[in-house]
Structures are given as structure tokens and as C-alpha cells.
Write a protein that holds these residues in place. Structure first.
Motif, PDB file in Angstrom:
ATOM      1  N   ALA A 112       0.839  -1.194   0.000  1.00  0.00           N
ATOM      2  CA  ALA A 112       0.000   0.000   0.000  1.00  0.00           C
ATOM      3  C   ALA A 112       0.876   1.246   0.000  1.00  0.00           C
ATOM      4  N   ILE A 113       0.397   2.296  -0.652  1.00  0.00           N
ATOM      5  CA  ILE A 113       1.183   3.519  -0.775  1.00  0.00           C
ATOM      6  C   ILE A 113       0.572   4.636   0.052  1.00  0.00           C
ATOM      7  N   GLY A 114       1.432   5.582   0.466  1.00  0.00           N
ATOM      8  CA  GLY A 114       0.992   6.819   1.098  1.00  0.00           C
ATOM      9  C   GLY A 114       0.099   6.614   2.303  1.00  0.00           C
ATOM     10  N   LYS A 115      -0.843   7.544   2.451  1.00  0.00           N
ATOM     11  CA  LYS A 115      -1.774   7.477   3.577  1.00  0.00           C
ATOM     12  C   LYS A 115      -2.990   8.335   3.310  1.00  0.00           C
ATOM     13  N   ILE A 116      -4.146   7.723   3.433  1.00  0.00           N
ATOM     14  CA  ILE A 116      -5.421   8.424   3.387  1.00  0.00           C
ATOM     15  C   ILE A 116      -6.096   8.239   4.736  1.00  0.00           C
ATOM     16  N   ALA A 117      -6.567   9.325   5.320  1.00  0.00           N
ATOM     17  CA  ALA A 117      -7.306   9.259   6.580  1.00  0.00           C
ATOM     18  C   ALA A 117      -8.799   9.347   6.277  1.00  0.00           C
ATOM     19  N   VAL A 118      -9.540   8.369   6.769  1.00  0.00           N
ATOM     20  CA  VAL A 118     -10.998   8.394   6.634  1.00  0.00           C
ATOM     21  C   VAL A 118     -11.578   8.692   8.010  1.00  0.00           C
ATOM     22  N   ALA A 133     -13.198   3.726   2.658  1.00  0.00           N
ATOM     23  CA  ALA A 133     -11.959   3.126   3.144  1.00  0.00           C
ATOM     24  C   ALA A 133     -11.587   1.878   2.353  1.00  0.00           C
ATOM     25  N   LYS A 134     -12.538   0.995   2.152  1.00  0.00           N
ATOM     26  CA  LYS A 134     -12.245  -0.261   1.453  1.00  0.00           C
ATOM     27  C   LYS A 134     -11.969  -0.022  -0.032  1.00  0.00           C
ATOM     28  N   THR A 135     -12.631   0.965  -0.625  1.00  0.00           N
ATOM     29  CA  THR A 135     -12.337   1.297  -2.019  1.00  0.00           C
ATOM     30  C   THR A 135     -10.920   1.816  -2.158  1.00  0.00           C
ATOM     31  N   ALA A 136     -10.510   2.722  -1.282  1.00  0.00           N
ATOM     32  CA  ALA A 136      -9.153   3.267  -1.337  1.00  0.00           C
ATOM     33  C   ALA A 136      -8.116   2.158  -1.131  1.00  0.00           C
ATOM     34  N   GLU A 137      -8.400   1.236  -0.234  1.00  0.00           N
ATOM     35  CA  GLU A 137      -7.483   0.109  -0.027  1.00  0.00           C
ATOM     36  C   GLU A 137      -7.414  -0.778  -1.265  1.00  0.00           C
ATOM     37  N   PHE A 138      -8.553  -1.026  -1.899  1.00  0.00           N
ATOM     38  CA  PHE A 138      -8.563  -1.821  -3.122  1.00  0.00           C
ATOM     39  C   PHE A 138      -7.717  -1.163  -4.209  1.00  0.00           C
ATOM     40  N   LEU A 139      -7.792   0.160  -4.303  1.00  0.00           N
ATOM     41  CA  LEU A 139      -7.034   0.883  -5.316  1.00  0.00           C
ATOM     42  C   LEU A 139      -5.542   0.896  -5.039  1.00  0.00           C
ATOM     43  N   GLY A 140      -5.150   0.641  -3.788  1.00  0.00           N
ATOM     44  CA  GLY A 140      -3.732   0.543  -3.459  1.00  0.00           C
ATOM     45  C   GLY A 140      -3.211   1.549  -2.455  1.00  0.00           C
ATOM     46  N   SER A 141      -4.096   2.334  -1.850  1.00  0.00           N
ATOM     47  CA  SER A 141      -3.677   3.308  -0.840  1.00  0.00           C
ATOM     48  C   SER A 141      -3.718   2.708   0.560  1.00  0.00           C
ATOM     49  N   ARG A 142      -2.839   3.184   1.397  1.00  0.00           N
ATOM     50  CA  ARG A 142      -2.902   2.827   2.823  1.00  0.00           C
ATOM     51  C   ARG A 142      -3.937   3.719   3.490  1.00  0.00           C
ATOM     52  N   VAL A 143      -4.783   3.123   4.299  1.00  0.00           N
ATOM     53  CA  VAL A 143      -5.899   3.849   4.902  1.00  0.00           C
ATOM     54  C   VAL A 143      -5.842   3.736   6.409  1.00  0.00           C
ATOM     55  N   GLU A 144      -6.070   4.871   7.070  1.00  0.00           N
ATOM     56  CA  GLU A 144      -6.263   4.878   8.525  1.00  0.00           C
ATOM     57  C   GLU A 144      -7.675   5.370   8.817  1.00  0.00           C
ATOM     58  N   ARG A 145      -8.375   4.646   9.674  1.00  0.00           N
ATOM     59  CA  ARG A 145      -9.761   4.957   9.996  1.00  0.00           C
ATOM     60  C   ARG A 145      -9.846   5.646  11.360  1.00  0.00           C
ATOM     61  N   HIS A 146     -10.659   6.696  11.421  1.00  0.00           N
ATOM     62  CA  HIS A 146     -10.942   7.387  12.679  1.00  0.00           C
ATOM     63  C   HIS A 146     -12.437   7.671  12.694  1.00  0.00           C
ATOM     64  N   TYR A 147     -13.182   6.811  13.369  1.00  0.00           N
ATOM     65  CA  TYR A 147     -14.634   6.861  13.315  1.00  0.00           C
ATOM     66  C   TYR A 147     -15.235   7.413  14.600  1.00  0.00           C
ATOM     67  N   ASP A 148     -16.457   7.920  14.477  1.00  0.00           N
ATOM     68  CA  ASP A 148     -17.209   8.506  15.586  1.00  0.00           C
ATOM     69  C   ASP A 148     -16.453   9.688  16.195  1.00  0.00           C
ATOM     70  N   CYS A 149     -16.065  10.621  15.331  1.00  0.00           N
ATOM     71  CA  CYS A 149     -15.297  11.799  15.749  1.00  0.00           C
ATOM     72  C   CYS A 149     -16.029  13.090  15.400  1.00  0.00           C
ATOM     73  N   GLY A 150     -17.350  13.075  15.508  1.00  0.00           N
ATOM     74  CA  GLY A 150     -18.137  14.224  15.094  1.00  0.00           C
ATOM     75  C   GLY A 150     -18.073  15.403  16.034  1.00  0.00           C
ATOM     76  N   SER A 159      -8.400  14.392  19.720  1.00  0.00           N
ATOM     77  CA  SER A 159      -7.540  13.339  20.275  1.00  0.00           C
ATOM     78  C   SER A 159      -6.803  12.553  19.197  1.00  0.00           C
ATOM     79  N   VAL A 160      -7.253  12.651  17.925  1.00  0.00           N
ATOM     80  CA  VAL A 160      -6.596  11.883  16.860  1.00  0.00           C
ATOM     81  C   VAL A 160      -5.986  12.787  15.791  1.00  0.00           C
ATOM     82  N   MET A 161      -5.968  14.089  16.018  1.00  0.00           N
ATOM     83  CA  MET A 161      -5.477  15.005  14.993  1.00  0.00           C
ATOM     84  C   MET A 161      -4.024  14.734  14.620  1.00  0.00           C
ATOM     85  N   ASP A 162      -3.192  14.352  15.582  1.00  0.00           N
ATOM     86  CA  ASP A 162      -1.789  14.081  15.268  1.00  0.00           C
ATOM     87  C   ASP A 162      -1.636  12.922  14.294  1.00  0.00           C
ATOM     88  N   GLU A 163      -2.620  12.041  14.251  1.00  0.00           N
ATOM     89  CA  GLU A 163      -2.564  10.894  13.345  1.00  0.00           C
ATOM     90  C   GLU A 163      -3.143  11.213  11.972  1.00  0.00           C
TER      91      GLU A 163
END
Length: 244
Positions: A112-118, A133-150, A159-163
Motif C-alpha cells: 500500500a502507498i501513502g496514507k489516506i485518513a478516513v 476506506a475499502k475502495t481506497a485500499e482496493f485501489l492501493g492506498s494505505r488507509v487509517e480509519r478514525h470513526y465517531d469523531c463528530g 484526540s486523533v489530529m496528530d494521526e
């Protein structure tokens, strides 16, 4: 014969220029009856043809995805149902995720390449966030998930901005008033792709209020895709990621 095989054969002097032209022109698409399958799309656009399953019969999806798998060894179907998945032949090796409603036929593992934050606002936004997230991973990007952050509990986002700030692109998925992309756009360097969802009470108008709020964002560097369009956001984010 695959395009790379044709070019290798030509470089080795095994086939003529005329034969290369004939094969490449024939490889641009295959008429599968119910669809003309575009096998060269990844060469042109950086991403393969993806099957939008909604509105297609299970039999049509099976024909189209089988044709894609036969050529490339991998395929992706969006907005799929269990019936679409069940119609696929077992030899495709497909997997179905009922949350994102994706059918995935993955080929050999690739780095996987780079980094996409979802980033998603609430748990109700999870289906669209996972489609992205799963589409980006299928295409070849590295994905980090941060859910329920409204924004209703904005300290969760802080709390997750540094990531998040070192990502190539941020996909911000939110319904209700759609405020999450504006907050991220005002705090992070990467471009923010807002995905309005149809999550919300009556005046949300099935995502219209979130769409308009994101399009009217005061924060610069925020772009917006269509309502519930996790796939479109992922494809755009992946293209940005390819250039970083």
C-alpha cells in the motif's frame, strides 16, 4: 493477451507492430452482451473500471465482474446486495461486506502507498465511511480509519489530529449538519474531501442539508462529492495520494 505481455513480446521481437496494434485495439474493451467492459481504464485514469451493482440484475453483475476478473485478476463492485454476491461463480474468489455493500475480488497482495485518513462523524455514517476506506485500499492506498469523531463531541476529533495531519488526503464523512469537513479544513494541511451522508432527521432532507453545508464551507481546501458517495471520495483521494 494482456497489454504488458504484448509489449514484452514486441520488445523481444516475437510479434510485429501490426500484431501489437491489433491486440491493443482489441483489448480496449470487451463486449460482454450486457456491458462493454473497459479493460484499459486503469492505464488511462489510474484506477480500474468498477461495477456499480445497484440497478443491475445479479446475472448482469456476475457477467461483468467475471469478465473483469478474467482479464485483471481483481474486481470491485459497489452498492451490491447479497443476491449480487451469490450470483458470482465460486472461482472468482469474491468476498462481500454487508456494511460497505462492496463485492471485492482481490488479486495478489500489493504494497500500500501513502496514507489516506478516513474520518467519520458518527457510527451511523459507518457504511459510507467503509465504502470509502475499502475502495481506497482496493485501489492501493494505505488507509487509517478514525470513526465517531463528530462535532457533537469534538474532543474526540482533537484526540486523533496528530494521526491525521500527515495524510495525503482526508475523507470526512458526515450527515446531520455536515460540519466535520469544515473543522478538519481549518485544522489540517491535507486536502479534505467532504462526503455528506443521508443520515439525519427530517430537515436533513436525506443529506441535502449536509451537502449544502459542506459546499458552503468557510474553510479553504475542502472539496465535496455527492451524497453517500464514499466510492467517489476514495477514488479522488487515491489520485491525490498517487501524486504525493
Amino acid at each position: 493477451m494482456k497489454t504488458d505481455d504484448v509489449l514484452d513480446a514486441f520488445a523481444a521481437g516475437k510479434i510485429s507492430k501490426e500484431e501489437v496494434k491489433r491486440v491493443l485495439l482489441g483489448n480496449t474493451f470487451v463486449d460482454a452482451g450486457c456491458a462493454k467492459v473497459d479493460h484499459c481504464r486503469e492505464y488511462r485514469t489510474g484506477g480500474p473500471e468498477v461495477v456499480y451493482c445497484e440497478g443491475k440484475t445479479p446475472e448482469q453483475v456476475a457477467v461483468i465482474m467475471s469478465e473483469i476478473v478474467k482479464c485483471s485478476g481483481r474486481a470491485l463492485g459497489t452498492r451490491a446486495t447479497q443476491a449480487h454476491f451469490n450470483a458470482l461463480p465460486a472461482e472468482c474468489g469474491a468476498e462481500y461486506d454487508p456494511v460497505s455493500r462492496l463485492i471485492i475480488v482481490d488479486g495478489p497482495e500489493r504494497p500500500a502507498i501513502g496514507k489516506i485518513a478516513v474520518v467519520s462523524a458518527g457510527t451511523s455514517d459507518l457504511p459510507v465511511a467503509e465504502e470509502a476506506a475499502k475502495t481506497a485500499e482496493f485501489l492501493g492506498s494505505r488507509v487509517e480509519r478514525h470513526y465517531d469523531c463528530g462535532v457533537a463531541g469534538i474532543h474526540r476529533l482533537f484526540s486523533v489530529m496528530d494521526e491525521i495531519i500527515d495524510a495525503s488526503a482526508i475523507i470526512a464523512v458526515a450527515g446531520m449538519e455536515g460540519a466535520l469537513p469544515s473543522v478538519l479544513g481549518g485544522m489540517a494541511v491535507p486536502p479534505v474531501i467532504g462526503v455528506p451522508t443521508s443520515v439525519g432527521y427530517g430537515a436533513n432532507f436525506q443529506g441535502l442539508s449536509a451537502l449544502l453545508a459542506m459546499m458552503n464551507s468557510c474553510a479553504p481546501g475542502v472539496g465535496v462529492v455527492n451524497i453517500d458517495n464514499g466510492f467517489g471520495a476514495a477514488f479522488l483521494a487515491h489520485k491525490i495520494n498517487l501524486k504525493r
